[in-house]
Motif scaffolding. Structure first.
Motif, PDB file in Angstrom:
ATOM      1  N   VAL A  34       1.239  -1.516   0.171  1.00 57.52           N
ATOM      2  CA  VAL A  34       0.263   0.709  -0.191  1.00 57.52           C
ATOM      3  C   VAL A  34       0.397   1.339   0.126  1.00 57.52           C
ATOM      4  O   VAL A  34       0.388   2.085  -1.098  1.00 57.52           O
ATOM      5  CB  VAL A  34      -0.911   0.293   1.798  1.00 57.52           C
ATOM      6  CG1 VAL A  34      -1.357   1.039   1.262  1.00 57.52           C
ATOM      7  CG2 VAL A  34      -1.779  -0.910   1.371  1.00 57.52           C
ATOM      8  N   VAL A  35       2.017   1.836   0.619  1.00 53.06           N
ATOM      9  CA  VAL A  35       2.874   2.637   0.843  1.00 53.06           C
ATOM     10  C   VAL A  35       3.693   2.255  -0.582  1.00 53.06           C
ATOM     11  O   VAL A  35       5.080   1.763  -0.182  1.00 53.06           O
ATOM     12  CB  VAL A  35       3.144   2.895   2.614  1.00 53.06           C
ATOM     13  CG1 VAL A  35       4.288   3.447   2.394  1.00 53.06           C
ATOM     14  CG2 VAL A  35       2.079   2.991   3.257  1.00 53.06           C
ATOM     15  N   GLN A  36       4.204   3.188  -0.629  1.00 55.49           N
ATOM     16  CA  GLN A  36       5.284   2.711  -1.983  1.00 55.49           C
ATOM     17  C   GLN A  36       6.365   3.710  -1.165  1.00 55.49           C
ATOM     18  O   GLN A  36       6.460   4.604  -0.829  1.00 55.49           O
ATOM     19  CB  GLN A  36       4.986   4.037  -3.506  1.00 55.49           C
ATOM     20  CG  GLN A  36       3.770   3.058  -4.018  1.00 55.49           C
ATOM     21  CD  GLN A  36       3.522   1.795  -4.325  1.00 55.49           C
ATOM     22  OE1 GLN A  36       4.935   1.500  -4.381  1.00 55.49           O
ATOM     23  NE2 GLN A  36       2.662   1.084  -4.164  1.00 55.49           N
ATOM     24  N   PRO A  37       7.732   3.047  -1.563  1.00 53.36           N
ATOM     25  CA  PRO A  37       8.478   3.864  -0.853  1.00 53.36           C
ATOM     26  C   PRO A  37       8.975   5.196  -0.987  1.00 53.36           C
ATOM     27  O   PRO A  37       9.221   6.239  -0.502  1.00 53.36           O
ATOM     28  CB  PRO A  37      10.101   3.662  -1.760  1.00 53.36           C
ATOM     29  CG  PRO A  37       9.370   2.110  -2.306  1.00 53.36           C
ATOM     30  CD  PRO A  37       7.953   2.256  -2.607  1.00 53.36           C
ATOM     31  N   TYR A  97      17.925   0.212  -0.167  1.00 54.38           N
ATOM     32  CA  TYR A  97      19.620   0.199  -1.100  1.00 54.38           C
ATOM     33  C   TYR A  97      20.527   1.736  -1.355  1.00 54.38           C
ATOM     34  O   TYR A  97      19.258   2.771  -1.927  1.00 54.38           O
ATOM     35  CB  TYR A  97      19.501  -0.193  -2.221  1.00 54.38           C
ATOM     36  CG  TYR A  97      18.437  -1.329  -2.560  1.00 54.38           C
ATOM     37  CD1 TYR A  97      19.303  -3.303  -2.455  1.00 54.38           C
ATOM     38  CD2 TYR A  97      17.061  -1.431  -2.571  1.00 54.38           C
ATOM     39  CE1 TYR A  97      18.402  -3.848  -1.993  1.00 54.38           C
ATOM     40  CE2 TYR A  97      16.126  -2.566  -2.224  1.00 54.38           C
ATOM     41  CZ  TYR A  97      17.126  -4.461  -2.561  1.00 54.38           C
ATOM     42  OH  TYR A  97      16.361  -5.159  -2.780  1.00 54.38           O
ATOM     43  N   GLU A  98      21.709   2.161  -1.495  1.00 50.07           N
ATOM     44  CA  GLU A  98      21.970   2.712  -1.556  1.00 50.07           C
ATOM     45  C   GLU A  98      23.279   2.610  -2.495  1.00 50.07           C
ATOM     46  O   GLU A  98      24.384   1.929  -2.494  1.00 50.07           O
ATOM     47  CB  GLU A  98      22.634   3.846  -0.388  1.00 50.07           C
ATOM     48  CG  GLU A  98      23.339   3.288   0.389  1.00 50.07           C
ATOM     49  CD  GLU A  98      23.575   4.296   1.766  1.00 50.07           C
ATOM     50  OE1 GLU A  98      22.483   4.418   1.931  1.00 50.07           O
ATOM     51  OE2 GLU A  98      25.257   4.639   2.288  1.00 50.07           O
ATOM     52  N   ALA A  99      24.433   3.405  -3.216  1.00 52.34           N
ATOM     53  CA  ALA A  99      25.687   3.427  -4.119  1.00 52.34           C
ATOM     54  C   ALA A  99      26.093   4.816  -4.394  1.00 52.34           C
ATOM     55  O   ALA A  99      25.780   5.645  -4.146  1.00 52.34           O
ATOM     56  CB  ALA A  99      25.129   3.013  -6.245  1.00 52.34           C
ATOM     57  N   ASP A 106      14.801   3.355  -2.884  1.00 52.78           N
ATOM     58  CA  ASP A 106      13.361   1.701  -2.147  1.00 52.78           C
ATOM     59  C   ASP A 106      13.872   1.779  -1.509  1.00 52.78           C
ATOM     60  O   ASP A 106      14.308   0.629  -0.530  1.00 52.78           O
ATOM     61  CB  ASP A 106      14.347   0.722  -3.002  1.00 52.78           C
ATOM     62  CG  ASP A 106      14.311   0.976  -4.995  1.00 52.78           C
ATOM     63  OD1 ASP A 106      13.381   1.601  -5.235  1.00 52.78           O
ATOM     64  OD2 ASP A 106      14.173  -0.058  -5.722  1.00 52.78           O
ATOM     65  N   ILE A 107      13.449   2.584  -0.802  1.00 48.57           N
ATOM     66  CA  ILE A 107      13.131   2.496   1.465  1.00 48.57           C
ATOM     67  C   ILE A 107      11.852   1.528   1.375  1.00 48.57           C
ATOM     68  O   ILE A 107      11.277   2.237   0.652  1.00 48.57           O
ATOM     69  CB  ILE A 107      12.926   3.852   1.800  1.00 48.57           C
ATOM     70  CG1 ILE A 107      14.665   4.552   1.200  1.00 48.57           C
ATOM     71  CG2 ILE A 107      12.871   4.273   3.327  1.00 48.57           C
ATOM     72  CD1 ILE A 107      14.502   6.186   2.035  1.00 48.57           C
ATOM     73  N   LYS A 108      11.595   0.641   2.096  1.00 44.25           N
ATOM     74  CA  LYS A 108      10.363  -0.461   2.846  1.00 44.25           C
ATOM     75  C   LYS A 108      10.794  -0.091   4.309  1.00 44.25           C
ATOM     76  O   LYS A 108      11.789  -0.181   5.011  1.00 44.25           O
ATOM     77  CB  LYS A 108      11.018  -1.435   2.148  1.00 44.25           C
ATOM     78  CG  LYS A 108      10.889  -2.040   0.574  1.00 44.25           C
ATOM     79  CD  LYS A 108      11.689  -3.395   0.376  1.00 44.25           C
ATOM     80  CE  LYS A 108      12.290  -3.194  -1.234  1.00 44.25           C
ATOM     81  NZ  LYS A 108      13.040  -4.594  -1.758  1.00 44.25           N
ATOM     82  N   ILE A 109       9.648   0.047   4.258  1.00 45.93           N
ATOM     83  CA  ILE A 109       8.985  -0.681   5.828  1.00 45.93           C
ATOM     84  C   ILE A 109       9.009  -2.126   6.424  1.00 45.93           C
ATOM     85  O   ILE A 109       8.432  -2.409   5.553  1.00 45.93           O
ATOM     86  CB  ILE A 109       8.155   0.362   6.467  1.00 45.93           C
ATOM     87  CG1 ILE A 109       7.628   2.038   6.492  1.00 45.93           C
ATOM     88  CG2 ILE A 109       7.192   0.122   7.878  1.00 45.93           C
ATOM     89  CD1 ILE A 109       6.589   2.395   5.924  1.00 45.93           C
ATOM     90  N   LYS A 110       9.797  -2.023   6.721  1.00 42.66           N
ATOM     91  CA  LYS A 110       9.709  -3.875   7.017  1.00 42.66           C
ATOM     92  C   LYS A 110       9.498  -3.969   9.162  1.00 42.66           C
ATOM     93  O   LYS A 110       8.151  -4.997   8.496  1.00 42.66           O
ATOM     94  CB  LYS A 110      11.199  -4.067   7.964  1.00 42.66           C
ATOM     95  CG  LYS A 110      12.382  -3.952   6.716  1.00 42.66           C
ATOM     96  CD  LYS A 110      10.918  -5.172   5.850  1.00 42.66           C
ATOM     97  CE  LYS A 110      12.184  -5.270   4.056  1.00 42.66           C
ATOM     98  NZ  LYS A 110      11.370  -6.727   3.574  1.00 42.66           N
ATOM     99  N   HIS A 111       9.776  -3.335   9.954  1.00 43.26           N
ATOM    100  CA  HIS A 111       8.757  -3.705  11.249  1.00 43.26           C
ATOM    101  C   HIS A 111       8.217  -1.838  11.612  1.00 43.26           C
ATOM    102  O   HIS A 111       9.653  -0.923  11.824  1.00 43.26           O
ATOM    103  CB  HIS A 111       9.649  -4.470  12.064  1.00 43.26           C
ATOM    104  CG  HIS A 111       9.999  -6.037  11.142  1.00 43.26           C
ATOM    105  ND1 HIS A 111       8.918  -6.640  11.732  1.00 43.26           N
ATOM    106  CD2 HIS A 111      11.301  -6.309  11.620  1.00 43.26           C
ATOM    107  CE1 HIS A 111       9.505  -7.389  11.057  1.00 43.26           C
ATOM    108  NE2 HIS A 111      11.067  -7.519  10.941  1.00 43.26           N
ATOM    109  N   ILE A 112       6.739  -1.972  12.247  1.00 46.30           N
ATOM    110  CA  ILE A 112       6.538  -0.738  12.841  1.00 46.30           C
ATOM    111  C   ILE A 112       7.024  -0.704  14.483  1.00 46.30           C
ATOM    112  O   ILE A 112       6.187  -1.843  15.440  1.00 46.30           O
ATOM    113  CB  ILE A 112       4.911  -0.584  12.489  1.00 46.30           C
ATOM    114  CG1 ILE A 112       4.881  -0.107  10.526  1.00 46.30           C
ATOM    115  CG2 ILE A 112       4.463   0.873  13.757  1.00 46.30           C
ATOM    116  CD1 ILE A 112       5.226   0.885  10.340  1.00 46.30           C
TER     117      ILE A 112
END
Length: 115
Positions: A34-37, A97-99, A106-112
């Protein structure tokens, strides 16, 4: 269950993540869809940053190189305060991810972890 940080958490929604007590989102997979990066705003600094994978150890390396370009890609995780599109603020574990020369992608939420 009493968390080391003083919170009381229901055992069926508890996750342990490197000495942090975390509340699990009811359906984390649905939540990530639902929440895009690009809709996640990181507020302040990211703490407890750890490298998860570098270079060919990253499963999405080909996608990252095609979409953003070649670079020394790393997958990282950390804890940060985030603002969602509905203006709610949470403390969460995030992955990204970063370079060098390209930046965070592409920041993603894994755990609140809490409000």
């Amino acid at each position: 269950i009493d968390c080391e940080h003083g919170a009381t958490i229901n055992p069926d929604v508890m996750l342990m993540s490197r000495n942090f007590c975390a509340k699990k989102v009811n359906n984390a997979k649905r939540y990530n869809e639902v929440v895009q990066p690009d809709e996640i705003e990181v507020i302040g600094e990211i703490a407890h940053i750890e490298v998860i994978a570098v270079g060919h150890s990253i499963r999405d390396l080909n996608r990252l190189q095609k979409k953003y370009g070649a670079g020394r890609w790393r997958k990282l995780k950390g804890m940060a305060s985030i603002r969602l599109p509905d203006n709610t603020i949470y403390f969460a574990e995030i992955h990204w991810y970063e370079a060098h020369g390209i930046g965070k992608r592409d920041i993603k939420i894994k755990h609140i972890l809490g409000k």
